[in-house]
Design a protein around this motif. Structure first.
Motif, PDB file in Angstrom:
ATOM      1  N   LYS A 140     -13.693  15.378 -38.829  1.00  0.00           N
ATOM      2  CA  LYS A 140     -14.263  15.929 -40.050  1.00  0.00           C
ATOM      3  C   LYS A 140     -13.393  15.449 -41.207  1.00  0.00           C
ATOM      4  N   ASN A 179     -18.386  24.488 -41.299  1.00  0.00           N
ATOM      5  CA  ASN A 179     -18.838  24.019 -42.605  1.00  0.00           C
ATOM      6  C   ASN A 179     -18.091  24.645 -43.769  1.00  0.00           C
ATOM      7  N   THR A 217     -20.376  22.539 -33.125  1.00  0.00           N
ATOM      8  CA  THR A 217     -21.050  22.947 -34.354  1.00  0.00           C
ATOM      9  C   THR A 217     -22.455  22.369 -34.336  1.00  0.00           C
ATOM     10  N   GLY A 221     -23.303  23.299 -39.319  1.00  0.00           N
ATOM     11  CA  GLY A 221     -21.872  23.568 -39.312  1.00  0.00           C
ATOM     12  C   GLY A 221     -21.496  24.896 -38.703  1.00  0.00           C
TER      13      GLY A 221
END
Length: 280
Positions: A140, A179, A217, A221
Motif C-alpha cells: 500500500k 482504507n 481487504t 478497503g
C-alpha cells in the motif's frame, strides 16, 4: 368403496413423494440474506494460502504446499475468468503474495528474499532482501514485509529495507492496512489494530489456540479475517469481529475485481458469486 379410498390415498402419498423429490436442496451459501453460488476454481491442492488478487487481470495468486513433510511451497495463480492454472517459476519456496493494484505489479516473498513477477516472461525475478525468509507481504503505497523467525516488520523502498518504526518493538506475523491507514496485525497474543504514525495498539481478538490464518481487504478497503471456523468482518465501530460465513478449515481469503469472495480451505480454491434472483 374402501378400495377407492385406498387407491386415492396411495395416489396422494405418491404425489407428495414425487413433489418432495423434486425439491432440490440449497447448494449455495447465504451471506447477509443474499444467495451466493459456489464456484470451484481449483481442487486437489494442499493448503492454498496467502491469496492476493490482481484486479487488472483478475488472477488470484497464492502459495500451496508441495511436500507436507518438508514444508516446501510453490507460488501459483488461477485466472478467475478462464480458470487457467499455472505455477510461477523463479522463486525459491514462494510463500507470500501481494499486488500493487495501481501499477499492476505482483510481489512474491520466498525463503531467500522478495521477487517481482515479470508478466512478459511469465516468471519471477529477484528484487531484493537477499537471504531473508519472507513470511508475509503487503503493498500500500510502499512494500511492507515481515520475516521469519524474528517476526520483524519492514518497509522496502527504493531498494532499501527499514524496520517499520511504529511497530519496531512488536512482533508481527500477518498484517494488512485498511482504507483509513489503520494497520491490522497478528502475533501469538492476538489480532490488533494500530493507526499508522502511532504506537498505541487496540486488541480485537485474543488467541486461545489457533490464530488468524488470513487477512484481506475488499475493494472498499474494509478488513476481513480468516479464523479456522470461518470468515469474519472487522467492525471498527465497536472493536469486534462479525462472522460472515462459517467454513470448516478455511486457510485464505481475497476479493476479485467485482468484490466477490475468493477463499481457500485445506484442499481447494472457491469463489462465491451473488445471485439475487435465487434463494434456498
Amino acid at each position: 368403496m374402501h378400495l377407492i379410498l385406498i387407491l386415492a390415498t396411495a395416489a396422494i402419498i405418491q404425489a407428495a413423494v414425487i413433489k418432495e423429490d423434486e425439491v432440490k436442496p440449497c447448494d449455495g451459501i447465504i451471506i447477509d440474506n443474499v444467495y451466493h453460488e459456489i464456484e470451484e476454481l481449483k481442487k486437489d491442492i494442499d493448503r492454498p494460502y496467502s491469496l492476493a488478487v490482481a484486479y487488472s487481470t483478475n488472477r488470484v495468486y497464492f502459495s500451496y504446499s508441495l511436500n507436507k513433510d518438508d514444508d516446501v511451497f510453490k507460488t501459483a495463480y488461477v485466472n478467475l475468468n478462464t480458470k487457467e492454472f499455472a505455477h510461477i517459476e523463479g522463486v525459491n519456496n514462494g510463500f507470500a503474495q501481494a499486488v500493487d493494484q495501481t501499477n499492476h505489479d505482483v510481489y512474491i516473498g520466498g525463503s531467500d528474499g522478495i521477487y517481482k513477477y515479470n508478466h512478459k516472461k511469465k516468471s519471477a525475478e529477484f528484487l531484493g532482501v537477499r537471504d531473508a525468509d519472507v513470511w508475509h507481504i503487503f503493498f500500500k503505497d510502499v512494500l511492507y514485509y515481515s520475516v521469519f523467525p524474528s517476526q520483524f516488520l519492514f518497509t522496502y523502498i527504493n531498494g532499501q529495507s527499514v524496520r517499520y518504526r511504529d511497530l519496531e518493538d512488536t512482533k508481527v506475523d500477518q498484517f494488512i492496512i485498511d482504507n483509513e491507514d489503520v494497520i491490522f496485525f497478528t502475533n501469538t497474543t492476538g489480532l490488533f489494530s494500530q493507526m499508522k504514525g502511532t504506537k498505541e495498539a487496540t486488541l480485537y481478538h485474543e488467541f486461545s489456540d489457533v490464530g488468524v490464518r488470513g487477512l484481506a481487504t475488499d475493494i472498499n478497503g474494509d478488513v476481513f479475517v480468516c479464523l479456522p471456523d470461518g470468515i469474519y468482518k472487522v467492525d471498527k465501530s465497536d472493536v469486534s469481529l462479525r462472522k460472515m460465513l462459517a467454513i470448516d478449515d478455511v486457510f485464505g481469503l481475497a476479493f476479485d475485481n467485482d468484490n466477490n469472495i475468493v477463499y481457500s480451505d485445506a484442499t481447494k480454491l472457491i469463489r462465491l458469486k451473488p445471485n439475487k434472483d435465487k434463494t434456498c
